[in-house]
Scaffold this motif. Sequence first.
Motif, PDB file in Angstrom:
ATOM      1  N   PHE A  44      88.426  42.327 -58.101  1.00  0.00           N
ATOM      2  CA  PHE A  44      87.662  42.607 -56.882  1.00  0.00           C
ATOM      3  C   PHE A  44      87.090  41.320 -56.306  1.00  0.00           C
ATOM      4  CE2 PHE A  44      83.717  43.662 -54.655  1.00  0.00           C
ATOM      5  CZ  PHE A  44      84.172  44.611 -53.750  1.00  0.00           C
ATOM      6  N   ALA A  45      86.553  40.458 -57.166  1.00  0.00           N
ATOM      7  CA  ALA A  45      85.963  39.200 -56.694  1.00  0.00           C
ATOM      8  C   ALA A  45      87.010  38.287 -56.079  1.00  0.00           C
ATOM      9  CB  ALA A  45      85.254  38.492 -57.845  1.00  0.00           C
ATOM     10  N   ILE A  46      88.213  38.244 -56.670  1.00  0.00           N
ATOM     11  CA  ILE A  46      89.282  37.382 -56.165  1.00  0.00           C
ATOM     12  C   ILE A  46      89.601  37.721 -54.709  1.00  0.00           C
ATOM     13  CG2 ILE A  46      91.749  36.875 -56.366  1.00  0.00           C
ATOM     14  CD1 ILE A  46      91.424  37.104 -59.400  1.00  0.00           C
ATOM     15  N   LEU A  47      89.612  39.009 -54.392  1.00  0.00           N
ATOM     16  CA  LEU A  47      89.967  39.423 -53.039  1.00  0.00           C
ATOM     17  C   LEU A  47      88.747  39.503 -52.120  1.00  0.00           C
ATOM     18  CD1 LEU A  47      92.604  42.239 -53.750  1.00  0.00           C
ATOM     19  CD2 LEU A  47      93.011  39.862 -53.113  1.00  0.00           C
ATOM     20  N   ALA A  48      87.656  40.066 -52.624  1.00  0.00           N
ATOM     21  CA  ALA A  48      86.527  40.393 -51.744  1.00  0.00           C
ATOM     22  C   ALA A  48      85.670  39.188 -51.367  1.00  0.00           C
ATOM     23  CB  ALA A  48      85.646  41.455 -52.406  1.00  0.00           C
ATOM     24  N   HIS A  49      85.774  38.072 -52.083  1.00  0.00           N
ATOM     25  CA  HIS A  49      84.894  36.946 -51.758  1.00  0.00           C
ATOM     26  C   HIS A  49      85.155  36.430 -50.338  1.00  0.00           C
ATOM     27  CE1 HIS A  49      88.286  34.213 -52.357  1.00  0.00           C
ATOM     28  NE2 HIS A  49      87.538  33.249 -51.868  1.00  0.00           N
ATOM     29  N   SER A  50      86.398  36.614 -49.853  1.00  0.00           N
ATOM     30  CA  SER A  50      86.705  36.150 -48.494  1.00  0.00           C
ATOM     31  C   SER A  50      85.993  36.986 -47.427  1.00  0.00           C
ATOM     32  CB  SER A  50      88.214  36.181 -48.250  1.00  0.00           C
ATOM     33  OG  SER A  50      88.730  37.484 -48.456  1.00  0.00           O
ATOM     34  N   LEU A  51      85.555  38.185 -47.784  1.00  0.00           N
ATOM     35  CA  LEU A  51      84.794  38.997 -46.839  1.00  0.00           C
ATOM     36  C   LEU A  51      83.452  38.351 -46.502  1.00  0.00           C
ATOM     37  CD1 LEU A  51      85.412  42.572 -48.306  1.00  0.00           C
ATOM     38  CD2 LEU A  51      86.376  41.626 -46.210  1.00  0.00           C
ATOM     39  N   LEU A  79      77.806  28.738 -47.215  1.00  0.00           N
ATOM     40  CA  LEU A  79      79.210  28.760 -47.634  1.00  0.00           C
ATOM     41  C   LEU A  79      79.383  28.164 -49.022  1.00  0.00           C
ATOM     42  CD1 LEU A  79      82.200  29.279 -46.932  1.00  0.00           C
ATOM     43  CD2 LEU A  79      82.260  26.988 -45.924  1.00  0.00           C
ATOM     44  N   PHE A  80      78.737  27.025 -49.275  1.00  0.00           N
ATOM     45  CA  PHE A  80      78.834  26.378 -50.579  1.00  0.00           C
ATOM     46  C   PHE A  80      78.196  27.235 -51.678  1.00  0.00           C
ATOM     47  CE2 PHE A  80      79.112  22.151 -48.212  1.00  0.00           C
ATOM     48  CZ  PHE A  80      80.481  22.072 -48.405  1.00  0.00           C
ATOM     49  N   VAL A  81      77.099  27.907 -51.349  1.00  0.00           N
ATOM     50  CA  VAL A  81      76.450  28.785 -52.331  1.00  0.00           C
ATOM     51  C   VAL A  81      77.371  29.940 -52.696  1.00  0.00           C
ATOM     52  CG1 VAL A  81      74.574  30.446 -52.673  1.00  0.00           C
ATOM     53  CG2 VAL A  81      74.085  28.197 -51.695  1.00  0.00           C
ATOM     54  N   TYR A  82      77.985  30.573 -51.683  1.00  0.00           N
ATOM     55  CA  TYR A  82      78.932  31.664 -51.938  1.00  0.00           C
ATOM     56  C   TYR A  82      80.098  31.184 -52.803  1.00  0.00           C
ATOM     57  CZ  TYR A  82      76.828  34.973 -48.621  1.00  0.00           C
ATOM     58  OH  TYR A  82      75.992  35.852 -47.979  1.00  0.00           O
ATOM     59  N   GLN A  83      80.638  30.018 -52.457  1.00  0.00           N
ATOM     60  CA  GLN A  83      81.777  29.494 -53.207  1.00  0.00           C
ATOM     61  C   GLN A  83      81.401  29.144 -54.639  1.00  0.00           C
ATOM     62  OE1 GLN A  83      84.402  30.576 -51.394  1.00  0.00           O
ATOM     63  NE2 GLN A  83      85.449  28.684 -51.896  1.00  0.00           N
ATOM     64  N   PHE A  84      80.206  28.594 -54.816  1.00  0.00           N
ATOM     65  CA  PHE A  84      79.755  28.237 -56.169  1.00  0.00           C
ATOM     66  C   PHE A  84      79.596  29.486 -57.029  1.00  0.00           C
ATOM     67  CE2 PHE A  84      76.276  27.505 -59.204  1.00  0.00           C
ATOM     68  CZ  PHE A  84      76.807  26.437 -59.925  1.00  0.00           C
ATOM     69  N   ILE A  85      78.950  30.519 -56.465  1.00  0.00           N
ATOM     70  CA  ILE A  85      78.769  31.770 -57.212  1.00  0.00           C
ATOM     71  C   ILE A  85      80.121  32.391 -57.532  1.00  0.00           C
ATOM     72  CG2 ILE A  85      77.873  34.130 -57.064  1.00  0.00           C
ATOM     73  CD1 ILE A  85      75.595  33.036 -55.333  1.00  0.00           C
ATOM     74  N   ILE A  87      83.072  30.863 -57.910  1.00  0.00           N
ATOM     75  CA  ILE A  87      83.772  30.086 -58.935  1.00  0.00           C
ATOM     76  C   ILE A  87      83.200  30.372 -60.327  1.00  0.00           C
ATOM     77  CG2 ILE A  87      84.181  27.748 -59.796  1.00  0.00           C
ATOM     78  CD1 ILE A  87      84.411  26.862 -56.861  1.00  0.00           C
ATOM     79  N   ILE A  88      81.867  30.435 -60.436  1.00  0.00           N
ATOM     80  CA  ILE A  88      81.236  30.739 -61.719  1.00  0.00           C
ATOM     81  C   ILE A  88      81.631  32.136 -62.184  1.00  0.00           C
ATOM     82  CG2 ILE A  88      79.041  31.105 -62.912  1.00  0.00           C
ATOM     83  CD1 ILE A  88      79.694  28.178 -62.386  1.00  0.00           C
ATOM     84  N   PHE A  89      81.583  33.103 -61.280  1.00  0.00           N
ATOM     85  CA  PHE A  89      81.957  34.482 -61.605  1.00  0.00           C
ATOM     86  C   PHE A  89      83.418  34.559 -62.029  1.00  0.00           C
ATOM     87  CE2 PHE A  89      83.282  38.808 -60.751  1.00  0.00           C
ATOM     88  CZ  PHE A  89      82.197  39.578 -61.146  1.00  0.00           C
ATOM     89  N   LEU A  90      84.278  33.894 -61.267  1.00  0.00           N
ATOM     90  CA  LEU A  90      85.713  33.886 -61.565  1.00  0.00           C
ATOM     91  C   LEU A  90      85.985  33.265 -62.931  1.00  0.00           C
ATOM     92  CD1 LEU A  90      88.520  34.493 -60.209  1.00  0.00           C
ATOM     93  CD2 LEU A  90      88.544  32.076 -59.558  1.00  0.00           C
ATOM     94  N   PHE A  91      85.349  32.134 -63.193  1.00  0.00           N
ATOM     95  CA  PHE A  91      85.525  31.438 -64.462  1.00  0.00           C
ATOM     96  C   PHE A  91      85.057  32.311 -65.622  1.00  0.00           C
ATOM     97  CE2 PHE A  91      82.874  29.028 -67.514  1.00  0.00           C
ATOM     98  CZ  PHE A  91      83.874  28.435 -68.260  1.00  0.00           C
ATOM     99  N   ALA A  92      83.879  32.914 -65.500  1.00  0.00           N
ATOM    100  CA  ALA A  92      83.305  33.707 -66.586  1.00  0.00           C
ATOM    101  C   ALA A  92      84.161  34.934 -66.887  1.00  0.00           C
ATOM    102  CB  ALA A  92      81.879  34.117 -66.233  1.00  0.00           C
ATOM    103  N   PHE A  93      84.524  35.703 -65.869  1.00  0.00           N
ATOM    104  CA  PHE A  93      85.270  36.940 -66.108  1.00  0.00           C
ATOM    105  C   PHE A  93      86.726  36.673 -66.465  1.00  0.00           C
ATOM    106  CE2 PHE A  93      81.562  38.983 -64.519  1.00  0.00           C
ATOM    107  CZ  PHE A  93      81.617  40.280 -64.998  1.00  0.00           C
TER     108      PHE A  93
END
Length: 322
Positions: A44-51, A79-85, A87-93
Motif C-alpha cells: 500500500f505504501a509503495i503505491l499510495a505515497h504518490s497520492l 515533500l522531503f518529510v513525506y519522502q523521508f517517512i 523511505i523509512i517505512f519502506l525500509f522497515a517493512f
Amino acid sequence: MDLAAEELQFLSIGGILRESTTIPKFSPRTFYLITLTLIFPLSFAILAHSLFTQPILNQLDAAPPSADQSQTNHQWTLLFVYQFIYIIFLFAFSLLSTAAVVFTVASLYTSKPVSFSSTMSAIPLVLKRLFITFLWVSLCMLVYNSVFLMFLVILIVAIDLQSVILAVFSMVVIFILFLGVHVYMTAWWHLASVVSVLEPVYGIAAMRKSYELLKGRTHMACSMVFMYLALCGFIAGVFGGVVVRGGDEFGLFARIVVGGFLVGVLVVVNLVGLLVQSVFYYVCKSFHHQAIDKSALHDHLGGYLGDYVPLKSSVQMENFDI
C-alpha cells in the motif's frame, strides 16, 4: 515442496514459481497474517505515497517565478518529510516482510512448529542480521548510484553540446548499468538476505556467500528479478496514470476500485517474490551440491527463539518436504 534436494537444481523459473506458490497452503493462517500485517502495508505504501507527493509536485511545477518563497520552501520541506517517512517505512517493512517469510519457509522445511506468534518472536534477532547485511549492500548501491548519476550527467551535457557520440555512449552505459548491474545487485542482495537468516553469517560474509551461490544461476536470478521489477513498474505506472493523475478522465469510484485492485495485485506479487527468494536459496544450494542438515537448520532457527545451537558445517541435505 515435495521434491528431493538433488532435484531442486533442475527447476526452471516456472518450476520455482509453482513450488513457491504451494508453500502458503501448509500454514495458511500464518501466511495470511504475515500478508495482512506486513506485506499489505508495504504494498500500500509503495503505491499510495504518490497520492501525497504528487499534489505537492504539481504545485511546485505550477508555481510562477514570482511566487512567495516562504510558501515554496514550505512545500519543499513537506515533500522531503513525506519522502523521508516513506523511505523509512519502506525500509522497515521490507526487512520485516523478508525476515518473516524466510523464517517461516525455513521452519516448514525443517518441520518446525509454525505460527504467526513464533515468527514474530524470531523477527528481532533476524532483523538485526538483515539490517547489517543491508548496510553493506547500501554501500555497494551507493557506489553504483554514483556511477549511474555520473553518466546521467554526462548524457545531459552531451545532449546540451549536441554530441551524438558522447550521448550514445552514455545511453549505452546507463542501459547496461540498469539491466546488468542494478538487476544483478538486486538479486545479490535478496539472496544475501536469505543467507543472513538461514546461515551463521551476515553482513559482508553473507554477501560473499550469496555471490558464490549465484554462480551458475546468475541468469535465472536476474531474469526473475527483472520480471519482478517490470511487474512492479507496470503496476505503479497504471496506478499513477489512473488513480493519481486520472481525476479528469476517471470518476472517484473507478479510481478507488482500480486502486484497491492494483494494491491487491502488488500484495500477491510481493508475497510470491519473497517466497521465490526463499526457494531460490535452496535451488542454489542444490546446484552447488552444498548440504543442508534439517536438524542443524532446525537448531539454528531455534536460536532466534532462545534455544540457539550453532549451525553445523558438515551436513547432509535431505528431501525438501514442506
